[in-house]
Design a protein around this motif. Structure first.
Motif, PDB file in Angstrom:
ATOM      1  N   GLY A   9      26.709 115.021 -31.012  1.00  0.00           N
ATOM      2  CA  GLY A   9      28.035 115.607 -30.849  1.00  0.00           C
ATOM      3  C   GLY A   9      28.875 114.782 -29.893  1.00  0.00           C
ATOM      4  O   GLY A   9      28.357 113.967 -29.134  1.00  0.00           O
ATOM      5  N   GLY A  10      30.171 115.021 -29.912  1.00  0.00           N
ATOM      6  CA  GLY A  10      31.098 114.261 -29.078  1.00  0.00           C
ATOM      7  C   GLY A  10      31.566 115.010 -27.852  1.00  0.00           C
ATOM      8  O   GLY A  10      31.084 116.101 -27.535  1.00  0.00           O
ATOM      9  N   ARG A  11      32.545 114.430 -27.157  1.00  0.00           N
ATOM     10  CA  ARG A  11      33.041 115.004 -25.918  1.00  0.00           C
ATOM     11  C   ARG A  11      33.697 116.365 -26.124  1.00  0.00           C
ATOM     12  O   ARG A  11      33.577 117.247 -25.291  1.00  0.00           O
ATOM     13  N   THR A  12      34.379 116.530 -27.269  1.00  0.00           N
ATOM     14  CA  THR A  12      35.051 117.806 -27.517  1.00  0.00           C
ATOM     15  C   THR A  12      34.045 118.942 -27.641  1.00  0.00           C
ATOM     16  O   THR A  12      34.233 120.027 -27.082  1.00  0.00           O
ATOM     17  N   LEU A  13      32.946 118.690 -28.362  1.00  0.00           N
ATOM     18  CA  LEU A  13      31.920 119.719 -28.521  1.00  0.00           C
ATOM     19  C   LEU A  13      31.272 120.036 -27.182  1.00  0.00           C
ATOM     20  O   LEU A  13      31.011 121.203 -26.867  1.00  0.00           O
TER      21      LEU A  13
ATOM     22  N   LEU B 273      31.677 107.912 -36.140  1.00  0.00           N
ATOM     23  CA  LEU B 273      31.707 109.113 -35.310  1.00  0.00           C
ATOM     24  C   LEU B 273      31.255 108.818 -33.878  1.00  0.00           C
ATOM     25  O   LEU B 273      30.150 108.317 -33.652  1.00  0.00           O
ATOM     26  N   PRO B 274      32.094 109.139 -32.884  1.00  0.00           N
ATOM     27  CA  PRO B 274      31.716 108.944 -31.476  1.00  0.00           C
ATOM     28  C   PRO B 274      30.775 110.052 -31.011  1.00  0.00           C
ATOM     29  O   PRO B 274      31.042 111.242 -31.219  1.00  0.00           O
ATOM     30  N   ARG B 275      29.669 109.660 -30.401  1.00  0.00           N
ATOM     31  CA  ARG B 275      28.683 110.627 -29.922  1.00  0.00           C
ATOM     32  C   ARG B 275      28.408 110.422 -28.437  1.00  0.00           C
ATOM     33  O   ARG B 275      28.401 109.298 -27.942  1.00  0.00           O
ATOM     34  N   VAL B 276      28.144 111.519 -27.752  1.00  0.00           N
ATOM     35  CA  VAL B 276      27.794 111.462 -26.337  1.00  0.00           C
ATOM     36  C   VAL B 276      26.329 111.046 -26.194  1.00  0.00           C
ATOM     37  O   VAL B 276      25.460 111.561 -26.905  1.00  0.00           O
ATOM     38  N   VAL B 277      26.061 110.118 -25.276  1.00  0.00           N
ATOM     39  CA  VAL B 277      24.682 109.711 -24.973  1.00  0.00           C
ATOM     40  C   VAL B 277      24.534 109.601 -23.457  1.00  0.00           C
ATOM     41  O   VAL B 277      25.521 109.492 -22.732  1.00  0.00           O
TER      42      VAL B 277
END
Length: 248
Positions: A26-30, A86-90
């Motif tokens: 998931g990304g920053r918004t989620l 898709l940008p994802r948080v890591v």
């Protein structure tokens, strides 16, 4: 650079914990919606409302929560990677150092609750295929606890684990049974690393070498953030060479 100036250690740890179930997914918004305590359909369908620290920033606007996440990215606790488009948080190395430590503490705290409740035969399969580094850290912390009440759970865990982890579990049981003293210096060194990691590091401009002319040029904080958000690789040419190259 994020306008968020600083955050407490508690806030940093909360964001790292809340990010765990959506890392690389998931990304920053989620993540912001988890921390805000959103009742959005997607959040509830994915059962992210059960995430540790869900709603931690429930009194703040979503925009402000997002700024906090951007601060975490700017200060090298989290990063953004692209999976396709898709940008994802890591986690960064610093972020995972902190998160693995508090995750291991959380698992051990659950075992303490089991002891208090008299739980005898918990299903230990939930620990299988967890991050190996975090599992070994958990076992080190169990050794350091000296709590022999953990031994029955370790024996149950050993039955379902892979060979290398089984060996570490057996060693942990041995240390608890014999009362072997822990190495206080090693414990202190680990704690010092966590404290140092929590201090973070402010983003800064740095120099890159131009592929065309060989001169060094400044890659600013603002440019770094833009390139990261867009998923671009580092620039290979200075501004002048880029402009000349684009005019061909």
């Amino acid at each position: 650079m994020s306008k968020q100036n600083t955050m407490s250690h508690e806030e940093i740890k909360a964001i790292l914990r809340a990010a765990d179930p959506i890392i690389a997914q998931g990304g920053r918004t989620l993540l912001a919606k988890i921390l805000k305590g959103s009742k959005e359909k997607k959040v509830l369908e994915l059962e992210l409302d059960k995430t540790p620290f869900y709603g931690f920033f429930k009194t703040e606007k979503l925009e402000e929560v997002t700024k906090k996440i951007d601060w975490m990215i700017d200060h090298d606790f989290l990063d953004i990677e692209y999976f396709g488009k898709l940008p994802r948080v890591v986690y960064t190395e610093r972020g995972w150092l902190i998160e693995s430590d508090q995750y291991a503490d959380g698992l051990i705290s659950e075992w303490r609750d089991w002891i208090a409740e008299g739980q005898e035969n918990p299903d230990m399969r939930y620990l299988k295929d967890r991050n190996r580094q975090m599992i070994l850290l958990m076992l080190e912390k169990i050794k350091e606890s000296g709590n022999q009440g953990f031994i029955p759970y370790l024996k149950l865990w050993e039955k379902i684990e892979y060979k290398k982890v089984r060996a570490e579990i057996r060693e942990t049981i041995r240390v608890l049974e014999t009362g072997e003293p822990v190495h206080e210096l090693e414990v202190q060194e680990r704690q010092n690393k966590i404290e140092e990691a929590l201090m973070g590091s402010a983003p800064y401009d740095y120099l890159l070498k131009c592929f065309e002319c060989g001169e060094r040029f400044t890659f600013t904080v603002g440019e770094q953030k833009f390139y990261k958000q867009k998923g671009f690789a580092l620039p290979k040419r200075c501004k002048e060479c880029r402009e000349e190259y684009s005019s061909w």
